[in-house]
Scaffold this motif. Structure first.
Motif, short mmCIF file in Angstrom:
data_model
loop_
_atom_site.label_atom_id
_atom_site.label_comp_id
_atom_site.label_asym_id
_atom_site.label_seq_id
_atom_site.Cartn_x
_atom_site.Cartn_y
_atom_site.Cartn_z
N ALA A 7 0.81 -1.21 0.00
CA ALA A 7 0.00 0.00 0.00
C ALA A 7 0.85 1.27 0.00
CB ALA A 7 -0.92 0.01 1.22
N ILE A 8 0.25 2.35 -0.53
CA ILE A 8 0.85 3.68 -0.41
C ILE A 8 -0.22 4.63 0.12
CG2 ILE A 8 2.45 3.26 -2.31
CD1 ILE A 8 0.75 5.14 -4.04
N VAL A 9 0.24 5.71 0.76
CA VAL A 9 -0.65 6.76 1.26
C VAL A 9 -0.31 8.04 0.52
CG1 VAL A 9 -1.35 8.13 3.26
CG2 VAL A 9 -0.82 5.71 3.54
N LEU A 15 -0.05 14.70 9.41
CA LEU A 15 -0.77 13.99 10.47
C LEU A 15 -1.68 12.91 9.91
CD1 LEU A 15 -1.70 16.84 12.99
CD2 LEU A 15 0.01 15.02 13.27
N ALA A 16 -2.29 13.19 8.77
CA ALA A 16 -3.17 12.20 8.14
C ALA A 16 -2.36 10.99 7.68
CB ALA A 16 -3.91 12.82 6.98
N ILE A 20 -2.66 6.99 9.28
CA ILE A 20 -2.86 5.74 8.53
C ILE A 20 -1.69 4.79 8.77
CG2 ILE A 20 -3.01 4.76 6.21
CD1 ILE A 20 -4.63 7.19 5.39
N GLU A 21 -0.48 5.34 8.79
CA GLU A 21 0.70 4.50 9.05
C GLU A 21 0.58 3.77 10.38
OE1 GLU A 21 5.58 4.96 9.52
OE2 GLU A 21 4.28 6.73 9.55
N LEU A 22 0.19 4.48 11.44
CA LEU A 22 0.07 3.86 12.76
C LEU A 22 -1.02 2.81 12.79
CD1 LEU A 22 0.52 7.00 15.05
CD2 LEU A 22 2.15 5.15 14.66
N ARG A 23 -2.14 3.08 12.16
CA ARG A 23 -3.24 2.11 12.15
C ARG A 23 -2.87 0.84 11.39
NH1 ARG A 23 -5.76 7.09 12.42
NH2 ARG A 23 -7.52 7.19 13.91
N GLU A 31 1.28 -3.98 3.86
CA GLU A 31 2.60 -3.36 4.00
C GLU A 31 2.60 -1.95 3.38
OE1 GLU A 31 7.22 -3.98 2.41
OE2 GLU A 31 5.61 -5.33 1.75
N LEU A 32 2.94 -0.96 4.19
CA LEU A 32 3.02 0.41 3.70
C LEU A 32 4.40 0.61 3.07
CD1 LEU A 32 1.65 3.15 3.46
CD2 LEU A 32 2.62 3.76 5.69
#
Length: 274
Positions: A7-9, A15-16, A20-23, A31-32
Motif C-alpha cells: 500500500a501507499i498513502v 498527520l493524516a 494511517i501509518e500507525l493504524r 505493507e506500507l
C-alpha cells in the motif's frame, strides 16, 4: 500473487499520513511501502512500485485525488480507498470506483471495515488472476499432448468458487459486524443502501445492488427483482401471481415478489437444489 497487500498513502497532511501509518501497524497483511505528499509524487511511485492499494486524499493542492486517477494507466490502477474531510465527496468517490472512503478524522472501526472490503476484493482479484493464468496455460498447451486438458479444467472449478465472499463486513452503530454470508436470507435495496436480512436481523449496508451481486455466489444468491436478491436455499414455495409474476415464500414465512423477467433463472436453480 503475494498474500501481502502493498500500500501507499497519498495526502498532503503529515498527520493524516502518520495516522494511517500507525493504524496499519495492527494489520500485518498490509505493507506500507511509500508515503506521498502530492499527486505528482504519487504518479511516480505508482509507476515505479506498482502498489496494490492506495489511500488517496481527494483534496490536495495541484493534482486532486481524482486528477491522479485520471492519469494512472488502467493496467497499473491499484485498489482505491479515498480519504476526505467532506462527506459530500463520498458519492464522487464511489462514482470513481473506489472500494471505500474514509472521513477525517478517521474512526478506527471504520478504518477496519474499509480494510475488510480491501481484503475481500484482493481475494477476488487473486482468484481471477489464478484462473486467467490457468486458462492461458490451457490455451498454450492445447493439442500438444503434454497436459491433460480435462485435469486442467477440473482445477479451474475451485478457483471459481474462491472468488465469492464468505464474510460481509457491515458497520452497525459503533462497531463492525462480520456477517457470515451463508446466514443471509435475502437482500433488498433502500435508496442508496442495501438492507441485508439474516437470522432475524436487518443490517444496513452502503453498497449498490450490482456490486453486491458480483461478490455473492450466483449458485446460492439470485436476483429475483431489480431491487431484490434472495438466498435460493431459503426458498420453500413459489406462488403464482398476476402477469407471469410469482411470490417466493422463504423458510421464515417472508414473501418476496419474483419478477417475470427473473423467473426462468430462479426456477432452474430451485429445480437443481438437493
Amino acid at each position: 500473487m503475494s498474500s501481502t497487500i502493498r500500500a501507499i498513502v497519498v495526502d498532503d497532511e503529515e498527520l493524516a499520513r502518520r495516522g494511517i501509518e500507525l493504524r496499519l501497524q495492527s494489520h500485518p497483511d498490509i505493507e506500507l511501502i511509500a508515503q506521498c505528499v502530492n499527486g505528482r509524487e504519487a504518479l511516480s511511485v505508482i509507476d515505479a512500485e506498482q502498489p496494490d492499494l492506495m489511500f488517496l486524499d481527494i483534496q490536495m493542492p495541484g493534482l486532486s485525488g481524482f486528477d491522479v486517477l485520471a492519469r494512472v494507466p488502467q493496467e497499473s490502477m491499484p485498489m482505491i480507498v479515498f480519504v476526505t474531510a467532506y462527506d459530500r465527496y463520498a458519492l464522487d468517490a464511489f462514482e470513481a470506483h473506489a472500494l471505500d472512503y474514509l472521513l477525517k478524522p478517521i474512526n478506527d472501526a471504520r478504518f477496519a471495515q474499509a480494510l475488510d472490503r480491501v481484503r475481500e476484493h484482493w481475494a477476488q482479484r487473486n482468484a481471477l488472476a489464478q484462473r486467467e493464468k490457468l486458462m492461458s496455460l490451457l490455451a498454450a498447451t492445447r493439442g500438444a499432448g503434454s497436459i491433460d486438458e480435462q485435469t486442467l479444467r477440473e482445477q479451474l472449478e475451485p478457483v471459481q468458487e474462491q472468488r465469492y465472499a464468505e464474510i460481509l463486513p457491515i458497520r452497525d452503530d459503533s462497531e463492525t459486524v462480520r456477517l457470515n454470508v451463508a446466514t443471509i436470507d435475502w437482500i433488498d435495496a433502500a435508496g442508496d443502501y442495501m438492507c441485508v436480512h439474516a437470522e432475524g436481523r436487518t443490517y444496513v449496508l452502503r453498497e449498490t445492488m450490482k456490486s453486491l451481486a458480483a461478490i455473492l455466489d450466483p449458485k446460492i444468491f439470485q436476483r429475483v427483482h431489480r431491487s431484490t436478491i434472495v438466498n435460493v436455499k431459503r426458498v420453500r414455495r413459489l406462488r403464482p401471481h398476476t402477469n407471469g409474476e410469482y411470490f417466493l415464500t422463504l423458510e421464515d414465512g417472508q414473501e418476496i415478489k419474483l419478477s417475470r423477467s427473473y423467473r426462468d433463472r430462479v426456477d432452474q436453480l430451485l429445480q437443481r437444489r438437493p
